[in-house]
Scaffold this active site. Structure first.
Site, PDB file in Angstrom:
ATOM      1  N   LYS A 248       0.853  -1.187   0.000  1.00  0.00           N
ATOM      2  CA  LYS A 248       0.000   0.000   0.000  1.00  0.00           C
ATOM      3  C   LYS A 248       0.889   1.237   0.000  1.00  0.00           C
ATOM      4  O   LYS A 248       1.730   1.414   0.880  1.00  0.00           O
ATOM      5  CB  LYS A 248      -0.912   0.001   1.226  1.00  0.00           C
ATOM      6  CG  LYS A 248      -1.769   1.249   1.310  1.00  0.00           C
ATOM      7  CD  LYS A 248      -2.811   1.159   2.398  1.00  0.00           C
ATOM      8  CE  LYS A 248      -3.593   2.448   2.513  1.00  0.00           C
ATOM      9  NZ  LYS A 248      -4.601   2.386   3.578  1.00  0.00           N
TER      10      LYS A 248
ATOM     11  N   ARG B   4     -10.877   9.813   2.232  1.00  0.00           N
ATOM     12  CA  ARG B   4     -10.728  10.392   3.571  1.00  0.00           C
ATOM     13  C   ARG B   4     -11.872  11.359   3.858  1.00  0.00           C
ATOM     14  O   ARG B   4     -12.314  11.492   4.998  1.00  0.00           O
ATOM     15  CB  ARG B   4      -9.356  11.065   3.707  1.00  0.00           C
ATOM     16  CG  ARG B   4      -8.228  10.036   3.728  1.00  0.00           C
ATOM     17  CD  ARG B   4      -6.844  10.655   3.808  1.00  0.00           C
ATOM     18  NE  ARG B   4      -5.819   9.627   3.593  1.00  0.00           N
ATOM     19  CZ  ARG B   4      -4.534   9.895   3.377  1.00  0.00           C
ATOM     20  NH1 ARG B   4      -4.105  11.141   3.373  1.00  0.00           N
ATOM     21  NH2 ARG B   4      -3.677   8.909   3.193  1.00  0.00           N
TER      22      ARG B   4
ATOM     23  N   LYS C  53       1.167   9.970   5.907  1.00  0.00           N
ATOM     24  CA  LYS C  53       1.291   8.562   6.303  1.00  0.00           C
ATOM     25  C   LYS C  53       2.578   7.927   5.779  1.00  0.00           C
ATOM     26  O   LYS C  53       2.680   6.717   5.647  1.00  0.00           O
ATOM     27  CB  LYS C  53       0.043   7.793   5.836  1.00  0.00           C
ATOM     28  CG  LYS C  53      -1.265   8.360   6.397  1.00  0.00           C
ATOM     29  CD  LYS C  53      -2.464   7.440   6.169  1.00  0.00           C
ATOM     30  CE  LYS C  53      -3.728   8.019   6.818  1.00  0.00           C
ATOM     31  NZ  LYS C  53      -4.886   7.104   6.715  1.00  0.00           N
TER      32      LYS C  53
ATOM     33  N   GLU D   8       7.414  -6.558   1.165  1.00  0.00           N
ATOM     34  CA  GLU D   8       6.185  -6.392   1.963  1.00  0.00           C
ATOM     35  C   GLU D   8       5.237  -7.574   1.752  1.00  0.00           C
ATOM     36  O   GLU D   8       4.675  -8.118   2.692  1.00  0.00           O
ATOM     37  CB  GLU D   8       5.463  -5.095   1.563  1.00  0.00           C
ATOM     38  CG  GLU D   8       6.046  -3.822   2.151  1.00  0.00           C
ATOM     39  CD  GLU D   8       5.675  -3.633   3.627  1.00  0.00           C
ATOM     40  OE1 GLU D   8       5.061  -4.537   4.224  1.00  0.00           O
ATOM     41  OE2 GLU D   8       6.028  -2.575   4.171  1.00  0.00           O
TER      42      GLU D   8
ATOM     43  N   LYS E   3      -2.239  -1.431  -3.819  1.00  0.00           N
ATOM     44  CA  LYS E   3      -3.093  -0.247  -3.747  1.00  0.00           C
ATOM     45  C   LYS E   3      -2.253   1.015  -3.821  1.00  0.00           C
ATOM     46  O   LYS E   3      -1.249   1.074  -3.120  1.00  0.00           O
ATOM     47  CB  LYS E   3      -3.856  -0.302  -2.417  1.00  0.00           C
ATOM     48  CG  LYS E   3      -4.722   0.888  -2.144  1.00  0.00           C
ATOM     49  CD  LYS E   3      -5.285   0.773  -0.753  1.00  0.00           C
ATOM     50  CE  LYS E   3      -6.115   2.007  -0.475  1.00  0.00           C
ATOM     51  NZ  LYS E   3      -6.564   2.056   0.876  1.00  0.00           N
TER      52      LYS E   3
ATOM     53  N   SER F 294     -10.331   5.736  -4.479  1.00  0.00           N
ATOM     54  CA  SER F 294     -11.274   6.849  -4.610  1.00  0.00           C
ATOM     55  C   SER F 294     -10.824   7.927  -5.593  1.00  0.00           C
ATOM     56  O   SER F 294     -11.626   8.439  -6.374  1.00  0.00           O
ATOM     57  CB  SER F 294     -11.523   7.469  -3.228  1.00  0.00           C
ATOM     58  OG  SER F 294     -10.304   7.913  -2.654  1.00  0.00           O
TER      59      SER F 294
ATOM     60  N   TYR G 185     -15.185   1.182  -6.766  1.00  0.00           N
ATOM     61  CA  TYR G 185     -16.470   1.881  -6.604  1.00  0.00           C
ATOM     62  C   TYR G 185     -17.317   1.760  -7.862  1.00  0.00           C
ATOM     63  O   TYR G 185     -18.481   2.139  -7.860  1.00  0.00           O
ATOM     64  CB  TYR G 185     -16.220   3.351  -6.231  1.00  0.00           C
ATOM     65  CG  TYR G 185     -15.350   3.474  -4.991  1.00  0.00           C
ATOM     66  CD1 TYR G 185     -15.895   3.308  -3.715  1.00  0.00           C
ATOM     67  CD2 TYR G 185     -13.972   3.676  -5.091  1.00  0.00           C
ATOM     68  CE1 TYR G 185     -15.084   3.362  -2.586  1.00  0.00           C
ATOM     69  CE2 TYR G 185     -13.160   3.722  -3.972  1.00  0.00           C
ATOM     70  CZ  TYR G 185     -13.729   3.567  -2.719  1.00  0.00           C
ATOM     71  OH  TYR G 185     -12.929   3.607  -1.606  1.00  0.00           O
TER      72      TYR G 185
HETATM   73  C1  PBG Z   1      -7.436   3.557   5.628  1.00  0.00           C
HETATM   74  C2  PBG Z   1      -7.769   3.301   4.212  1.00  0.00           C
HETATM   75  C3  PBG Z   1      -7.582   4.181   3.160  1.00  0.00           C
HETATM   76  C4  PBG Z   1      -8.157   3.608   2.046  1.00  0.00           C
HETATM   77  C5  PBG Z   1      -8.637   2.359   2.426  1.00  0.00           C
HETATM   78  N1  PBG Z   1      -8.377   2.171   3.774  1.00  0.00           N
HETATM   79  C6  PBG Z   1      -7.030   5.568   3.129  1.00  0.00           C
HETATM   80  C7  PBG Z   1      -5.734   5.851   3.719  1.00  0.00           C
HETATM   81  O1  PBG Z   1      -4.866   4.986   3.868  1.00  0.00           O
HETATM   82  O2  PBG Z   1      -5.554   7.006   4.082  1.00  0.00           O
HETATM   83  C8  PBG Z   1      -8.226   4.271   0.698  1.00  0.00           C
HETATM   84  C9  PBG Z   1      -9.327   3.861  -0.187  1.00  0.00           C
HETATM   85  C10 PBG Z   1      -9.626   4.794  -1.306  1.00  0.00           C
HETATM   86  O3  PBG Z   1      -8.971   5.848  -1.490  1.00  0.00           O
HETATM   87  O4  PBG Z   1     -10.547   4.472  -2.039  1.00  0.00           O
HETATM   88  N2  PBG Z   1      -6.540   2.809   6.260  1.00  0.00           N
END
Ligand code: PBG
Length: 332
Positions: free
Chosen positions: A202, A212, A225, A241, A256, A282, A321
């Site tokens: 990720k 968010r 992050k 990982e 991701k 998203s 989505y």
């Molecule tokens: C949180 C999480 C995130 C997403 C899924 N779980 C956001 C982040 O890590 O800040 C992102 C999903 C998306 O953007 O559609 N742990």
């Protein structure tokens, strides 16, 4: 490659593209509704279906409305939904303790689905960011995201979600050692059959902003992050990982975001031959949707082309989505 290397004019690549049936016959990858996991946002209340800004066509559902939405997904042949909560800001604390409250919004949503819809899986995210007053996936102390203390919380959150009936636990937090700890925690609590899909590779991505906003963590987030999510510059690190998560007991792994990381999907699939998933996040949704809403691109066409690209890159399934739209098209 074959030792025979004939060339034009004996070889004409266009021969296999001549008719629709022939193109269908030589098609290498095929999409079906079984390829999708639909991420859904849940919110407190009744009769709620509130739009998410920056994600036209995406809503937050109260649990009663969620049941209907999940029924639709099941009827389309989608095998699993993933639950993401918008938590009342009044319930957010530095340790995110609401995450292991057995009557929290996620647990109520899982129970509502399990009591009312059959033959569809429910996946739950594991990370503290919806519950944490800092908007971080772990516990923050003096600006540092603590690893081992966070993992303890994530184990409690995982067991809580399993007790509510969740089928697949999906740690998205990127803390070190969390998959092993969660596996041990689940097994110790009698949940040997609850699977783990780890967000293994990720990245620290700018494409998460609309999400968010959807879960209400964006405004809370202090800093970024980057001390736990991966640098977009790295590829070998993704393999380390993924290797670690597999050795710790992950049943399925995920990459991701999706589109900017198709090379990672391919490397992971080729290296580990694991059930491999990709999260079309998203920001990718917002990007495609807004280009289409402006009339610059044709939605069905570019959306399905995007889905196809994930399959071609080697993913076995896609969190998206677009799942309802894609499955609807595939069913027609
Ligand atoms: C949180 C999480 C995130 C997403 C899924 N779980 C956001 C982040 O890590 O800040 C992102 C999903 C998306 O953007 O559609 N742990």
């Amino acid at each position: 490659m074959s030792t025979v290397t004939p060339s034009f004019p004996s070889i004409r690549m266009r021969r296999n593209r001549r008719t629709p049936w022939l193109r269908r016959l030589v098609q290498e990858t095929k999409l079906t509704p079984s390829d999708f996991i639909w991420p859904v946002f849940v919110v407190d209340g009744e009769g709620q279906k509130t739009p998410v800004s920056a994600m036209p066509g995406v809503f937050r559902y109260s649990t009663d409305m969620l049941i209907e939405a999940v029924k639709d997904a099941k009827d389309l042949g989608i095998p699993m939904v993933a639950i993401f909560p918008f938590i009342d800001p009044a319930l957010k604390t530095p340790d995110g303790a609401e995450a292991w409250n057995s009557d929290n919004l996620v647990c109520r949503a899982v129970r509502a689905i399990k009591d009312n819809v059959h033959y569809i899986g429910v996946m739950c995210d594991v990370a503290l960011d919806p519950f944490n007053s800092d908007g971080h996936d772990g516990i923050v102390q003096d600006g540092i995201i603590l690893n081992d203390e966070s993992v303890e919380c994530l184990v409690k959150q995982s067991i809580n979600q399993a007790e509510a009936g969740c089928d697949v636990i999906a740690p998205s937090d990127m803390m070190d050692g969390r998959v092993a700890a969660i596996r041990a925690g689940l097994d110790g609590a009698g949940h040997q059959d609850v699977a783990i899909m780890s967000y293994a590779a990720k990245y620290s991505s700018g494409f998460y902003d609309p999400f968010r906003d959807a879960i209400g963590s964006g405004a809370m987030l202090k800093g970024d992050k980057k001390t736990y999510q991966m640098s977009p510059a790295n590829s070998d690190e993704a393999l380390r990982e993924v290797a670690l998560d597999i050795s710790e007991g992950a049943d399925m792994v995920m990459v991701k975001p999706g589109l900017p990381y198709l090379d990672i999907v391919r490397r992971v699939k080729d290296t580990f031959a694991m059930p491999t998933f990709v999260y079309n996040v998203s920001g990718e949704y917002a990007m495609l949707r807004s280009a289409c809403d402006n009339g610059f691109l044709e939605y069905n066409r570019v959306m399905m082309e995007t889905m196809q690209s994930f399959k071609r890159a080697g993913s076995d399934g896609i969190l998206t989505y677009h799942a309802i739209d894609a499955a609807t098209i595939l069913n027609d």
